[in-house]
Design a protein around this motif. Sequence first.
Motif, mmCIF file in Angstrom:
data_model
loop_
_atom_site.group_PDB
_atom_site.id
_atom_site.type_symbol
_atom_site.label_atom_id
_atom_site.label_comp_id
_atom_site.label_asym_id
_atom_site.label_seq_id
_atom_site.Cartn_x
_atom_site.Cartn_y
_atom_site.Cartn_z
ATOM 1 N N LEU A 29 -8.094 -5.384 1.788
ATOM 2 C CA LEU A 29 -8.690 -4.318 2.579
ATOM 3 C C LEU A 29 -9.867 -3.763 1.785
ATOM 4 N N TYR A 30 -11.066 -3.779 2.373
ATOM 5 C CA TYR A 30 -12.276 -3.313 1.701
ATOM 6 C C TYR A 30 -12.748 -1.997 2.302
ATOM 7 N N ASP A 31 -13.286 -1.128 1.453
ATOM 8 C CA ASP A 31 -13.881 0.132 1.888
ATOM 9 C C ASP A 31 -15.391 -0.030 1.917
ATOM 10 N N VAL A 61 -9.223 1.964 -5.212
ATOM 11 C CA VAL A 61 -7.999 1.777 -5.982
ATOM 12 C C VAL A 61 -7.145 0.716 -5.287
ATOM 13 N N PRO A 62 -6.564 -0.217 -6.043
ATOM 14 C CA PRO A 62 -5.705 -1.217 -5.403
ATOM 15 C C PRO A 62 -4.482 -0.570 -4.753
ATOM 16 N N GLY A 63 -3.920 -1.267 -3.788
ATOM 17 C CA GLY A 63 -2.781 -0.740 -3.051
ATOM 18 C C GLY A 63 -1.438 -0.921 -3.720
ATOM 19 N N PHE A 64 -1.418 -1.369 -4.960
ATOM 20 C CA PHE A 64 -0.159 -1.516 -5.668
ATOM 21 C C PHE A 64 -0.344 -1.092 -7.116
#
Length: 73
Positions: free
Chosen positions: A3-5, A43-46
């Motif tokens: 997922l990119y912002d 920030v990564p999701g994990f």
Amino acid sequence: MPLYDYQCTSCNHQMEKLQKISAPPLTDCPACQAPALQKMLSVPGFRLSGTGWYETDFKTGAKKNLAGGDKAD
């Protein structure tokens, strides 16, 4: 797929997009149609936490002590 912002440098519109790693980055803003979208750092999701993985976690018998010498008990 990651997922990119994205943020538009023209109108400051922010969005998220689910894309393949090999997909080219988006350029056109859906809010103002200007070719001004830029990927943002996010920030990564994990999160990796805890003591970690060790080479001895899944080994048995003589294979357990591969990295170091004998421990004195």
